[in-house]
Design an enzyme around this catalytic site. Structure first.
Site, short mmCIF file in Angstrom:
data_model
loop_
_atom_site.label_atom_id
_atom_site.label_comp_id
_atom_site.label_asym_id
_atom_site.label_seq_id
_atom_site.Cartn_x
_atom_site.Cartn_y
_atom_site.Cartn_z
N PHE A 100 -11.78 -3.71 13.00
CA PHE A 100 -12.57 -4.15 14.16
C PHE A 100 -13.51 -3.02 14.55
CE2 PHE A 100 -13.71 -4.79 18.55
CZ PHE A 100 -14.08 -6.13 18.54
N LYS B 13 -13.34 3.75 24.13
CA LYS B 13 -12.34 3.20 25.06
C LYS B 13 -11.75 4.21 26.03
CE LYS B 13 -10.94 -1.12 22.94
NZ LYS B 13 -11.51 -1.36 21.61
N ASP C 42 -13.71 5.28 12.80
CA ASP C 42 -13.83 4.61 14.08
C ASP C 42 -12.57 4.96 14.88
OD1 ASP C 42 -13.71 2.87 16.22
OD2 ASP C 42 -14.51 1.16 15.12
C1 LIG Z 1 -12.73 -1.90 21.05
C2 LIG Z 1 -13.16 -1.37 19.74
C3 LIG Z 1 -14.53 -1.32 19.38
C4 LIG Z 1 -15.61 -1.91 20.25
O1 LIG Z 1 -15.72 -1.26 21.46
P1 LIG Z 1 -16.60 -1.91 22.64
O2 LIG Z 1 -16.60 -0.85 23.68
O3 LIG Z 1 -15.91 -3.17 23.04
O4 LIG Z 1 -17.95 -2.17 22.07
C5 LIG Z 1 -14.87 -0.73 18.17
N1 LIG Z 1 -13.93 -0.22 17.36
C6 LIG Z 1 -12.62 -0.24 17.67
C7 LIG Z 1 -11.63 0.37 16.73
C8 LIG Z 1 -12.18 -0.83 18.86
O5 LIG Z 1 -10.89 -0.88 19.15
#
Ligand SMILES: *Cc1c(COP(=O)(O)O)cnc(C)c1O
Length: 427
Positions: free
Chosen positions: A157, A277, A248
């Site tokens: 994700f 986050k 990420d």
């Molecule tokens: C939540 C998340 C995103 C996206 O973050 P947003 O602030 O909602 O755009 C990207 N990568 C990972 C691993 C996430 O958990």
């Protein structure tokens, strides 16, 4: 989930209650707000520490923390002070000027990670967009690849913009949004042979793999930790080929794993990594960090109006300094152990329904058996009835991501409620 009735049988209230009797008017909300979310029928209005209260005054133990975001919980004095101080002083000016708070936060991150420099934006998706753009420019200008390809992993994700849903190798996020962004290719997670095959097979004509974008632990995809051998081999392949290794860390970073960055669990360092986050403790902020390749972008090539403003950076800096000063990572490690041990004891009681408990620090998942009807949403709903907020990570995994300041007693309470919720859904 939206529109379903959730009958409350909450320990804090004497009579049971349903959202339909709630004075919060969900119908008028839904009439005005776009229906992009499947909401649980709860309206939250107040929080303190790891507790939140709904509009009816019912109390919940919050093991969602705004989806792994409220690092210091709710209404933490440090955040109240930082928010108040910064809004009174200066909150936004744009990047036309130097912003001291932005520099201080960048320095903190550089001193506490493998990064050399930082770019600030407002969310995880934006941070990943920045990384994708940087990787492409690096591919064109340094690796001399006409058609660079970025490898990402199944069940990943990376966000909801067009480029990041393309990077997100899950069809449910992409359906009906094509044409997607070209230049992405998917491989199974924790499978090094698949990466080697992709790199050699995709090397054709103008096309070549330029970067690998991957989570050290897959969050939304089901709380799946990366394999140490796999990641070490990835690092080796990238060193040998010049392919950029991008992590990420949007969900797993900023102390959630019990170490400041997820990559510290894997014994490797990325070339680029992203955060969002937990970075601002719930104030919107995103960041892309890079090592070595920091001069790829020239002035004007990437930007964000809000990115790195004094408000977001001042608050994020206070969150970072508090993590360090109060030794919160140690709490994350101990509470994580306690949580997983307790969840494994519950799993042992429900061997026909729970397959595995896994995670790092305070990002943990309880996976339900694939061959039962029981879904993570069922368990989450049952837990809400008992006064505990949880969030699914995919259809079959219940995710536990409380504030990093959660106490031993709160973890005990959460475990008791999970046990009761499992009893209710398997009865
Ligand atoms: C939540 C998340 C995103 C996206 O973050 P947003 O602030 O909602 O755009 C990207 N990568 C990972 C691993 C996430 O958990």
């Amino acid at each position: 989930m939206s529109g379903e009735t959730l009958v409350q049988q909450h320990p804090m209230t004497s009579q049971s209650d349903s959202v339909l009797s709630n004075p919060f008017d969900a119908d008028s909300f839904d009439a005005a707000v776009m229906s992009t979310y499947g909401r649980f029928p709860l309206a939250l209005e107040r929080g303190a520490g790891c507790r939140v209260w709904d509009t009816e005054g019912r109390e919940y133990l919050d093991f969602v923390a705004g989806i792994a975001t409220c690092t210091l919980g709710h209404a933490h004095p440090v955040m109240v002070e930082a928010v108040t101080r910064q809004i009174q002083k200066l909150h936004h000016v744009s990047n036309l000027y130097y912003i001291p708070e932005q520099g201080e936060l960048a320095k903190w991150i550089v001193e506490h990670s493998c990064a050399d420099r930082v770019f600030f934006c407002n969310s995880g998706a934006e941070a990943n967009e920045a990384a994708i753009k940087l990787a492409r420019k690096y591919a064109h200008t340094v690796l001399e690849i006409e058609q660079p390809i970025i490898l990402t992993a199944h069940s990943s994700f990376h966000g909801r913009t067009l480029a990041t849903i393309t990077a997100t190798a899950q069809p449910k996020y992409q359906k009906n949004f094509n044409p997607l962004v070209p230049g992405f290719h998917y491989v199974p997670y924790n499978d090094i042979a698949a990466v080697e095959t992709a790199i050699s097979e995709l090397d054709e004509g103008d096309y070549r793999v330029a970067a690998i974008l991957i989570e050290p632990l897959q969050g939304e995809g089901g709380v799946r930790p990366g394999d140490v051998n796999y990641f070490q081999k990835l690092r080796q392949i990238c060193d040998e080929t010049g392919v950029l290794l991008i992590f990420d860390e949007v969900q797993v970073g900023m102390g959630r794993s019990g170490k400041l960055w997820g990559y510290e669990h894997l014994g490797v360092e990325p070339d680029i990594f992203t955060s969002a986050k937990g970075l601002g403790g719930g104030i919107p902020i995103g960041a892309m960090m890079c090592k070595k390749f920091c001069d790829v972008f020239q002035p004007g090539e990437h930007a964000s109006t809000f990115g790195g403003n004094p408000f977001a950076c001042g608050v994020a800096l206070a969150v970072c300094q508090t993590l360090e000063k109060e030794n919160i990572l140690e709490n994350v490690q101990h509470r994580g152990e306690q949580l997983r041990t307790g969840l494994r004891a519950i799993a042992a009681k429900y061997p026909h329904h729970i397959t595995e408990v896994r995670g790092w620090g305070l990002i943990d998942g309880m996976e339900l058996k694939a061959d039962t009807e029981l879904t993570a949403a069922d368990v989450v709903k049952a837990a809400i009835h008992q006064g505990l907020l949880l969030v699914p990570a995919g259809a079959k995994v219940v995710r536990f991501v409380p504030p990093l300041i959660v106490t031993e007693k709160e973890v005990d309470t959460a475990l008791q409620i999970v046990d009761k919720a499992m009893a209710a859904v398997t009865a």
